[in-house]
Write an enzyme that holds these catalytic residues in place. Structure first.
Site, PDB file in Angstrom:
ATOM      1  N   TYR A  21      -6.273   9.977  11.958  1.00 34.30           N
ATOM      2  CA  TYR A  21      -5.601  10.369  12.974  1.00 34.30           C
ATOM      3  C   TYR A  21      -5.795  11.762  13.995  1.00 34.30           C
ATOM      4  CZ  TYR A  21      -2.450   6.293  11.922  1.00 34.30           C
ATOM      5  OH  TYR A  21      -2.336   4.825  11.634  1.00 34.30           O
ATOM      6  N   GLU A  74       4.365   1.579  15.753  1.00 33.98           N
ATOM      7  CA  GLU A  74       5.046   1.457  14.569  1.00 33.98           C
ATOM      8  C   GLU A  74       4.120   1.156  13.338  1.00 33.98           C
ATOM      9  OE1 GLU A  74       8.305   1.064  11.922  1.00 33.98           O
ATOM     10  OE2 GLU A  74       8.042   2.006  13.755  1.00 33.98           O
ATOM     11  N   GLY A  98      -9.873   0.168  12.926  1.00 37.39           N
ATOM     12  CA  GLY A  98      -8.589   0.914  13.135  1.00 37.39           C
ATOM     13  C   GLY A  98      -8.824   1.660  14.560  1.00 37.39           C
ATOM     14  N   GLN A 135     -15.072   0.034   9.701  1.00 39.68           N
ATOM     15  CA  GLN A 135     -16.051  -0.882  10.702  1.00 39.68           C
ATOM     16  C   GLN A 135     -15.515  -0.643  12.111  1.00 39.68           C
ATOM     17  OE1 GLN A 135     -16.032  -4.861   9.282  1.00 39.68           O
ATOM     18  NE2 GLN A 135     -16.093  -4.624   7.057  1.00 39.68           N
ATOM     19  N   GLY A 136     -14.709   0.208  12.081  1.00 44.47           N
ATOM     20  CA  GLY A 136     -14.340   0.726  13.651  1.00 44.47           C
ATOM     21  C   GLY A 136     -13.097  -0.078  13.839  1.00 44.47           C
ATOM     22  N   TYR A 154       0.788  -1.347   0.249  1.00 48.12           N
ATOM     23  CA  TYR A 154       0.024  -0.038   0.046  1.00 48.12           C
ATOM     24  C   TYR A 154       0.907   1.343   0.003  1.00 48.12           C
ATOM     25  CZ  TYR A 154      -3.125   3.712   1.736  1.00 48.12           C
ATOM     26  OH  TYR A 154      -3.869   4.777   2.162  1.00 48.12           O
ATOM     27  N   GLU A 155       1.975   1.100   0.557  1.00 51.91           N
ATOM     28  CA  GLU A 155       2.917   2.247   0.759  1.00 51.91           C
ATOM     29  C   GLU A 155       3.895   2.451  -0.365  1.00 51.91           C
ATOM     30  OE1 GLU A 155       4.665   1.704   4.637  1.00 51.91           O
ATOM     31  OE2 GLU A 155       3.162   2.948   5.634  1.00 51.91           O
ATOM     32  N   VAL A 178      -5.392  -2.165   8.705  1.00 49.74           N
ATOM     33  CA  VAL A 178      -6.661  -3.157   8.603  1.00 49.74           C
ATOM     34  C   VAL A 178      -6.708  -3.516   7.139  1.00 49.74           C
ATOM     35  CG1 VAL A 178      -9.091  -3.218   8.875  1.00 49.74           C
ATOM     36  CG2 VAL A 178      -7.599  -1.882  10.655  1.00 49.74           C
ATOM     37  N   ASN A 181      -0.046  10.242   2.667  1.00 50.57           N
ATOM     38  CA  ASN A 181      -1.445   9.317   3.011  1.00 50.57           C
ATOM     39  C   ASN A 181      -2.341   9.925   4.010  1.00 50.57           C
ATOM     40  OD1 ASN A 181      -2.871   7.242   4.145  1.00 50.57           O
ATOM     41  ND2 ASN A 181      -0.877   6.077   4.971  1.00 50.57           N
TER      42      ASN A 181
END
Length: 328
Positions: free
Chosen positions: A299, A251, A265, A262-263, A196-197, A255, A292
């Site tokens: 966050y 770190e 994370g 769906q909560g 993904y990164e 998910v 990102n």
């Protein structure tokens, strides 16, 4: 470096290290948090659940062995490279600067990192601290904030408590501490996160490495989200200590795409906050790539602050080859 001896710190140094922390805070026009005392420093370095390791620079010219500098670090972890170290504090009194004291303090700590099998060593530096930036760049550290655009985020104890309370009765699936049998699935998700990164070739460790390094009193802990008997997410934190006291560093938080929104994370992050608060941590830190934006938005909703943009905190890194070349 005449007149100065570099040695491993002892518990009896805790009060003097705390005084150097106070002096550093005064130079930066800040104050230490009220919960940080010399007793807390002693506990954090030499108590039953010690977190940090330290070296001190001791003057040979005074009978009492006055400390003129110190370096403080703790164990860290990379889900790509394995064992790591994080230097959180380094300070030398003005009268002893420009004499190699800081360089030798760094050398001793990097030697420990190499002996522990660490693959890298991260360092936090305030952007305004040109002397520290110059030192680490001279020693071969790379500024990840500038080179790769990593940003550091922080949640204080209030935000951690609020997140924990918000999730207390809303966990949609089982979130539990990982066991050795989970690590193959966790490793697969680490690879998914690397994909993904856009850095698929990043991970160099395996499930066996995760089992070894997550055993009691080693480098990290891990919590997983489980749904219908399948692991669908994980979070990997480790313990920290700095002039802000005990903390916890996240770190990784991941998910699986089919189970997002769906909560999960939030539940995983709340588990880390709960764990940190139980251990009397007063802050939670983590890093995010600036592109990102979905994660950053998440966050920020959780109450995190970008201390790279707000306070000018930058992240430097010594890679394995640089550490080994320097200490040799």
């Amino acid at each position: 470096m005449a007149g100065v001896n570099i040695r491993e710190a002892r518990k009896t140094d805790a009060k003097k290290i705390f005084e150097l922390m106070q002096q550093q805070a005064a130079e930066q026009n800040t104050v230490l948090p009220s919960h940080l005392t010399h007793e807390a420093v002693a506990e954090g370095g030499w108590g039953p659940a010690a977190v940090f390791m330290a070296f001190v620079a001791e003057s040979k010219e005074t009978k009492e062995g006055e400390l003129v500098g110190y370096i403080l670090a703790h164990r860290a972890y990379s889900t790509w490279e394995g064992r790591a170290m994080y230097i959180k504090e380094i300070f030398v009194v003005p009268a002893s600067r420009h004499s190699g004291v800081a360089t030798y303090l760094c050398k001793e700590m990097l030697q420990v990192a190499v002996s522990m099998g660490c693959s890298r060593c991260d360092v936090r530096v305030d952007k305004a601290n040109k002397a520290a930036k110059g030192l680490f760049e001279k020693l071969g550290a790379k500024n990840l904030t500038e080179a790769e655009d990593w940003h550091l985020f922080l949640m204080d104890s209030k935000a951690m408590t609020e997140m924990k309370a918000r999730c207390k009765s809303k966990r949609p699936s089982q979130v539990r501490q990982a066991i050795p049998e989970d690590m193959a699935s966790v490793m697969a998700m680490i690879q998914e996160l690397a994909d993904y990164e856009k850095m698929s070739d990043g991970p160099k460790i395996n499930a066996h490495t995760l089992v070894t390094d997550s055993s009691p009193d080693t480098f990290f802990e891990c919590f997983v989200a489980e749904k219908d008997g399948t692991l669908v997410g994980y979070v990997l934190p480790y313990h920290t200590f700095s002039c802000q006291g005990y903390g916890i560093y996240m770190e990784d938080l991941y998910v699986k795409p089919d189970h997002r929104s769906q909560g999960l994370g939030t539940a995983l992050m709340a588990q880390v906050a709960q764990h940190g608060l139980t251990l009397e941590a007063n802050h939670l830190e983590f890093s995010v790539l600036s592109w990102n934006t979905p994660s950053i938005a998440f966050y920020q909703v959780m109450g995190a602050t970008n201390i790279t943009t707000d306070r000018g905190v930058q992240l430097y890194r010594f890679i394995d080859s640089v550490m080994r070349k320097y200490v040799q």
